[in-house]
Design an enzyme around this catalytic site. Structure first.
Site, PDB file in Angstrom:
ATOM      1  CD  GLU A  90       4.661 -21.151  11.741  1.00 51.74           C
ATOM      2  OE1 GLU A  90       4.830 -21.371  12.949  1.00 51.74           O
ATOM      3  OE2 GLU A  90       3.639 -20.626  11.277  1.00 51.74           O
ATOM      4  CD  GLU A 134      -2.919  -1.154   2.323  1.00 55.63           C
ATOM      5  OE1 GLU A 134      -2.476  -0.691   3.401  1.00 55.63           O
ATOM      6  OE2 GLU A 134      -4.027  -1.706   2.218  1.00 55.63           O
TER       7      GLU A 134
END
EC number: 4.2.1.126
Length: 311
Positions: A125, A94
């Site tokens: 992860e 963004e």
């Protein structure tokens, strides 16, 4: 750091995490009316801003450190797994339309790569080695900042990213939701937003995810304010890449200058569509090249360019 290999040890580790705690008073939540569950969730969510507020000094210190490095050409790099990684990628994506940053200036890394944005990538992860490889692909410099994001504060990918970056002289920040986390211990700056146990045991996409989103909003937005990407509360570096943003650009110029539509169109044309340049043209009565030069010498800070134009 590597993951805990013994399932029994891992279970004990998780049981000691605030974000994994079981709440017996909610053990029959599935039997409640929908509206009551919604009220419970809303009440839980309402506690998150206060938890963030308790960490504002740490957040501010991290922002100042990030902005200092980004002013020297450094990058802001988020690294996380699962929900935490997705939030980092979201915040990074963004920045270009909001602040006209280059795509490589704010980067989001998620364990498992782009595939992990929409589906689980098994084992990603748990790999600190994967984090190191992802960072090496970016060719880190001492001007960069790496923000490891992990609700538990124990995710090997996030910790591995922070440890690897710190060893290379890079500024590091750890964002977690448990006190005294391993991620905080690994980073220069630790931000621990302790939101408490979740409505659904261990579902850290809830309060922990909300808290991390709020902090990431602060890290990127306030850093961009410090870098001169705004004029007051106006997004003067917005990139007008669609009709909505082009309309917003014109409105921002109008709010900053009070000029009429015809003058705004002339200034934006003269400025090549750059909002900040158009504002300087109108407020200082300059031509496009002069305004562009002043902004360049002021490192993009509109207020400084205005002061220089007015002598």
């Amino acid at each position: 750091m590597t993951s805990t290999s013994n399932p029994r040890d891992l279970r004990a580790e998780l049981e000691n995490l605030t974000t994994e705690a079981f709440r017996p008073e909610l053990a029959e939540i599935d039997r409640l009316p929908t509206l009551d569950i919604a009220r419970l969730m809303n009440g839980e969510d309402a506690t998150v801003p206060a938890a963030v507020a308790s960490c504002l000094p740490q957040i501010a210190a991290a922002v100042d450190a990030i902005a200092e490095r980004m002013a020297q050409g450094g990058r802001l790099i988020y690294a996380g797994a699962g929900t935490a990684g997705r939030l980092g990628v979201l915040d990074a994506s963004e920045c270009p339309p909001t602040f006209n940053t280059a795509p490589a200036q704010v980067v989001g890394l998620i364990a498992g790569g782009s595939e992990a944005m929409v589906t689980s990538v098994e084992g990603a992860e748990d790999s600190a080695d994967l984090a190191r490889a992802d960072l090496d692909a970016l060719a880190l410099t001492p001007a960069d900042t790496v923000v490891g994001i992990s609700a538990s504060g124990r995710t090997p990918y996030a910790i591995g990213a922070v440890e690897h970056a710190r060893a290379r002289g890079v500024l590091t920040i750890g964002l977690s939701c448990n006190p005294d986390s391993a991620l905080t211990a690994a980073a220069h700056h630790g931000i621990e937003i302790v939101v408490g146990p979740e409505l659904l045991t261990g579902s850290t996409r809830l309060k922990a995810g909300t808290a991390q989103k709020l902090v990431l909003n602060m890290l990127s937005t306030i850093t961009m304010i410090r870098l001169g990407k705004t004029y007051g509360n106006l997004m003067v570096d917005v990139r007008a890449s669609n009709d909505k943003l082009r309309a917003r650009s014109r409105r921002i110029v109008a709010l900053a200058t009070g000029a009429d539509d015809a003058a705004i169109e002339r200034a934006l044309t003269e400025a090549g569509g750059e909002v900040k340049t158009a504002i300087l043209i109108l407020l200082a009565d300059l031509d496009g090249p002069t305004a562009t030069g002043l902004l360049s010498r002021a490192d993009g800070h509109l207020r400084a360019a205005l002061r220089a134009a007015r002598g």
